[in-house]
Design an enzyme around this catalytic site. Sequence first.
Site, PDB file in Angstrom:
ATOM      1  N   ARG A 197       5.820  -9.019  49.286  1.00  0.00           N
ATOM      2  CA  ARG A 197       5.341  -7.974  50.192  1.00  0.00           C
ATOM      3  C   ARG A 197       4.127  -8.404  51.009  1.00  0.00           C
ATOM      4  NH1 ARG A 197       5.158  -3.465  45.381  1.00  0.00           N
ATOM      5  NH2 ARG A 197       7.329  -3.722  44.710  1.00  0.00           N
ATOM      6  N   TYR A 206      -0.858 -10.906  50.887  1.00  0.00           N
ATOM      7  CA  TYR A 206       0.562 -10.856  50.545  1.00  0.00           C
ATOM      8  C   TYR A 206       0.753 -11.265  49.086  1.00  0.00           C
ATOM      9  CZ  TYR A 206       0.836 -15.996  50.803  1.00  0.00           C
ATOM     10  OH  TYR A 206       0.652 -17.323  50.582  1.00  0.00           O
ATOM     11  N   CYS A 207       1.861 -10.802  48.502  1.00  0.00           N
ATOM     12  CA  CYS A 207       2.214 -11.203  47.140  1.00  0.00           C
ATOM     13  C   CYS A 207       3.565 -11.902  47.195  1.00  0.00           C
ATOM     14  CB  CYS A 207       2.231  -9.989  46.206  1.00  0.00           C
ATOM     15  SG  CYS A 207       3.409  -8.715  46.693  1.00  0.00           S
ATOM     16  N   ALA A 208       4.304 -11.876  46.118  1.00  0.00           N
ATOM     17  CA  ALA A 208       5.561 -12.632  46.055  1.00  0.00           C
ATOM     18  C   ALA A 208       6.582 -12.154  47.081  1.00  0.00           C
ATOM     19  CB  ALA A 208       6.150 -12.543  44.652  1.00  0.00           C
TER      20      ALA A 208
END
Length: 338
Positions: free
Chosen positions: A37, A33-35
């Site tokens: 998504r 995961y990112c910030a």
Amino acid sequence: MGNNKVEKTHYKEIAQQIINEIGTSENLISAAYCATRLRLVIKSNEKVNKEAIENIDGVKGVFFASGQIQVIFGTVVVNKVYEEFAQLTGQGEVSKEELKQVASANDNKFKKIIKTLGDVFVPIIPAIVAGGLMMGLTESINFCVNNGYLAIDTSASWYVFLAMFSNAAYIFLPILIGFSSAKVFGGNQFLGAVIAMIMLHPDLQNAWTVASEGVLRNQSVWFGLYEIPMVAYQGHVIPIVIAVYIMSFIENKLHKIVPEMIDLFVTPLVTIFITGYLTLTLVGPVFVFLENSLLTGVQQIVQLPFGIGGFVIGGIYATTVVTGIHKKRNGRTHCRRR
């Protein structure tokens, strides 16, 4: 405390719904995961119900990109959903870069080639853009001066330097490509630059002079087996990428077999000599021959009647730019009559 349990249950339900709609955890390869998504690499896109995922509570969007399914949740929420998702699927935490590598490994060969070319050329774009803008500015000033719209001293240092700076990236483009290619292929970037320098060496005839002067000198290679024209590789792209790929392969193999005590001296020496010889005697001539054959085909297409040729060329022009073929006209191809 009660609210926390409700939230935890809610995030777990969301994670479970996503698992169900991607074809269960058996269809999942990796997750990160990112910030904002949740990023998922899966085995088969056909098993994914994109519309159903979009309707899951908290999901703000779903799209496919770079071999991944990216589910948009927003900040904070994505962290909570990923925690539950990881527990349900048994996935360990993976970085975005590792996930990209997994995703690219799942691509077909054509996609891998396109991605590799993108990795080589994208970092060079700022240099190309800067040079192109300066070229445009220089040509605009020339036009205005020649037509009397501006009274500018074109012998002034600022203009002379602007004109000189504008084409620097294009003159030495093979070196930029060599440096960037080595990074992509896992080789020493400075050795990659040296291979490109060899292909532009001043002892080789400048490729752009072949149209007016012809090939001035040939060199016997491989113990007299055949001759090659001693012409440099200005305006070529693909031969340099291939040459640096070979260089990186040789270098990495040598690092494994050469004793560490002499590796610093032996590996670069052997890598440069072998790669340079292969490049000038095999890689360069073969790929320039292929480029020229493609150019001949393009020229025949251009001559097709009723505008058909122009329509086809318009469709493939981007490819010719990537390969450098769009520059080879008016007899400028230097490979290579034997």
